[in-house]
Design an enzyme around this catalytic site. Sequence first.
Site, PDB file in Angstrom:
ATOM      1  N   CYS A 120      27.933   4.994 -36.043  1.00  0.00           N
ATOM      2  CA  CYS A 120      26.940   6.009 -35.756  1.00  0.00           C
ATOM      3  C   CYS A 120      27.336   7.329 -36.392  1.00  0.00           C
ATOM      4  O   CYS A 120      28.303   7.421 -37.134  1.00  0.00           O
ATOM      5  CB  CYS A 120      26.799   6.196 -34.241  1.00  0.00           C
ATOM      6  N   GLY A 180      38.814  -5.716 -47.278  1.00  0.00           N
ATOM      7  CA  GLY A 180      40.260  -5.900 -47.377  1.00  0.00           C
ATOM      8  C   GLY A 180      41.025  -4.610 -47.504  1.00  0.00           C
ATOM      9  O   GLY A 180      42.227  -4.633 -47.789  1.00  0.00           O
ATOM     10  N   ARG A 192      22.318   6.530 -33.838  1.00  0.00           N
ATOM     11  CA  ARG A 192      22.879   5.209 -33.553  1.00  0.00           C
ATOM     12  C   ARG A 192      22.510   4.157 -34.585  1.00  0.00           C
ATOM     13  O   ARG A 192      21.344   4.028 -34.970  1.00  0.00           O
ATOM     14  CB  ARG A 192      22.416   4.711 -32.176  1.00  0.00           C
ATOM     15  N   LEU A 193      23.530   3.422 -35.024  1.00  0.00           N
ATOM     16  CA  LEU A 193      23.361   2.165 -35.739  1.00  0.00           C
ATOM     17  C   LEU A 193      23.781   1.075 -34.765  1.00  0.00           C
ATOM     18  O   LEU A 193      24.957   0.964 -34.410  1.00  0.00           O
ATOM     19  CB  LEU A 193      24.233   2.112 -36.998  1.00  0.00           C
ATOM     20  N   SER A 194      22.825   0.301 -34.277  1.00  0.00           N
ATOM     21  CA  SER A 194      23.096  -0.654 -33.200  1.00  0.00           C
ATOM     22  C   SER A 194      23.875  -1.853 -33.711  1.00  0.00           C
ATOM     23  O   SER A 194      23.439  -2.539 -34.642  1.00  0.00           O
ATOM     24  CB  SER A 194      21.776  -1.122 -32.574  1.00  0.00           C
ATOM     25  N   ASP A 225      30.845  -1.115 -25.756  1.00  0.00           N
ATOM     26  CA  ASP A 225      32.155  -0.468 -25.760  1.00  0.00           C
ATOM     27  C   ASP A 225      32.096   1.019 -25.431  1.00  0.00           C
ATOM     28  O   ASP A 225      33.103   1.615 -25.056  1.00  0.00           O
ATOM     29  CB  ASP A 225      32.853  -0.678 -27.105  1.00  0.00           C
ATOM     30  N   ASN A 265      31.306   7.435 -32.339  1.00  0.00           N
ATOM     31  CA  ASN A 265      31.075   6.794 -33.626  1.00  0.00           C
ATOM     32  C   ASN A 265      32.195   5.792 -33.845  1.00  0.00           C
ATOM     33  O   ASN A 265      33.366   6.171 -33.892  1.00  0.00           O
ATOM     34  CB  ASN A 265      31.080   7.847 -34.745  1.00  0.00           C
ATOM     35  N   GLY A 266      31.865   4.504 -33.992  1.00  0.00           N
ATOM     36  CA  GLY A 266      32.891   3.514 -34.274  1.00  0.00           C
ATOM     37  C   GLY A 266      32.732   2.248 -33.463  1.00  0.00           C
ATOM     38  O   GLY A 266      31.659   1.947 -32.935  1.00  0.00           O
ATOM     39  N   GLU A 267      33.816   1.512 -33.360  1.00  0.00           N
ATOM     40  CA  GLU A 267      33.860   0.266 -32.591  1.00  0.00           C
ATOM     41  C   GLU A 267      35.218   0.152 -31.910  1.00  0.00           C
ATOM     42  O   GLU A 267      36.248   0.472 -32.517  1.00  0.00           O
ATOM     43  CB  GLU A 267      33.661  -0.961 -33.493  1.00  0.00           C
TER      44      GLU A 267
END
Length: 631
Positions: A2, A364, A50-52, A100, A75-77
């Site tokens: 996000c 990577g 938001r990017l869901s 989360d 913003n993040g995961e």
Amino acid sequence: MCGIAGIYHLETPKPVDPARVAAMCDAIAHRGPDGHGVWAAPGVALGHRRLSIIDLAGSPQPMASADGRAVLVFNGEIYNYRELRQELKTLGAAFRTNGDSEVILVAWQRWGPDCLRRLNGMFAFAIYDLEARSLFLARDRLGVKPLYYAPLSDGSVAFGSELKALLAHPLLRREIDPLAVEDFLTWGYVPDERAILKGVCKLPAGHSLLLQHGGPLPPARRWWDVSFADRHKGRPADLEAELLHMMRQAVSSRMVADVPLGAFLSGGVDSSSVVALMAEASGRPVRTCSIGFDVATLDESAYARKVAERFGTDHAARTVSAEDFDAVDELAALFDEPFADASALPTWRVCKMARESVTVALSGDGADEALAGYRRHVFQHGEDTVRALVPQRIRAPLFGTLGNLYPKADWAPRMFRAKSTLLSLAGDSAQGYARSIAYLAPEAREALYSDDFLRLRGSYRAEDPVIALMRSAPARSGLDRAQYADLKVWLPGDILTKVDRTSMAAGLEAREPLLDHRLVEFAAGLPESMRVRGGQGKWLMKKAMRRFLPDEILYRPKQGFVTPIAQWFRGPLAETAREIAGGAALARTGWFDTRRLSGLVESHIAGTSDHARLLWQLLMLDKALTRLDSV
């Protein structure tokens, strides 16, 4: 994934206009096309785009805690949010959502700033505590997610995921920091310790910031660091098994998503390793994507295809023309600050291609920094062997003199390019490494600058902070210190900035499993011989992956994305190069010796010298200045 933004009044809790924060969020709407919101209270306002990705319908932001005492924008995961959620439930917490974001809120209320050490993920977030009337800002360990902030003349502090958000605030000063220009000419990006505009700060990776009404703007506090001071003991086979186990865990934890997921596949060691472990963990074919070029010397698509066939992936490949110079303006606009890593262009291409079929893509990135995969790490290891044999009192005059006499020969085969190595050996390990990774050496920059700019820059040299960082690093060897500097400066400043901006511009979430902090910490303790051996970097990782990948993938020369900028500046961008020296925004600054610049441009166009990288740097600086002037 996000975008976040906000305003907080340090001095007194003045009202904040929610429309102002909404405008800041609109400036970074590309980071979150699926939803938006603003929350305000006396002295503060928080905004979110938001990017869901997870809990698609159930975790809108800004998010208030169940008791209404705290509000989050994030913003993040967080990859271990399920485990943390269960732990917090056993401690009596109740949850209203399945994502989360709420886990961060509850963890903050339970553990305060110490919650950061429990989070495994990539993140930048802000939490406002209504009882304490404080604002807590935090950034993940390695700087995957960005966070800018700046004190303003009305006593407030504005923050946002990108400089674009701050530029949307009318009180932000637009004064260029000349020290940031020195940094950019040296490294090709502006490191996290500085921003292109005076007064703008970047929260460093692994740092947090606690703001309170009535208090001054405090310094950021470091909450995480990586140490190279200790070495793992054990048989190589056991360390290999442990490394592979950590890589498997890192990959599988990043495969959790409620939207289509895939991977970038270049055919190099790192992306191929990630795809191999994804295929092992997945019950269905992994979606992979790669791009090739219509110039054979730039094209790696055959290797990507071999890996895709080996693991039966659902592979999409596209060949694009290397002649993509028309996208230069749009590319420069993604970064706000000047950014000269030309591989950003093909990275942006592959992100846009990936977004056609997935919303999350694993990459990577990070293995080279964590496991000593760059050619410069191998050189540093070898040069330190020479330094250990030849005393400094002999090396400095001997190699310094030879280096100054040796002609600069960037056009020659690598074995004949000894000037940089000789000058590097003249200094200590930290001085040598800083010189080796610089785009432009100190003497080359001195020759470009005008007298006026030299006065503005004063005694500052961009290498100085890197040298100081290496000398104070928790490390044993020159290789340790080189990797430490890469993890702290190069990784967040260049690699992760490139991936964040290009992926977000495409509405894509990129995840870097090989930057799992547990893997990075483990790799930092590996003996040097398990990082660099026989002229090869990432020695233990390559050994561990031999059960999955053939030697032609593991041991072929490293290539990476390439953009044909040398040809562009001799063809379609030749006049653009001339404008840099003569009439563009950069020339009007008075920072550079325009006659010197004109000579470099003409010698490059004529083909008698190769100044492509410098011309690309100057072009990106010119584009950034033009954009900042127009905002």
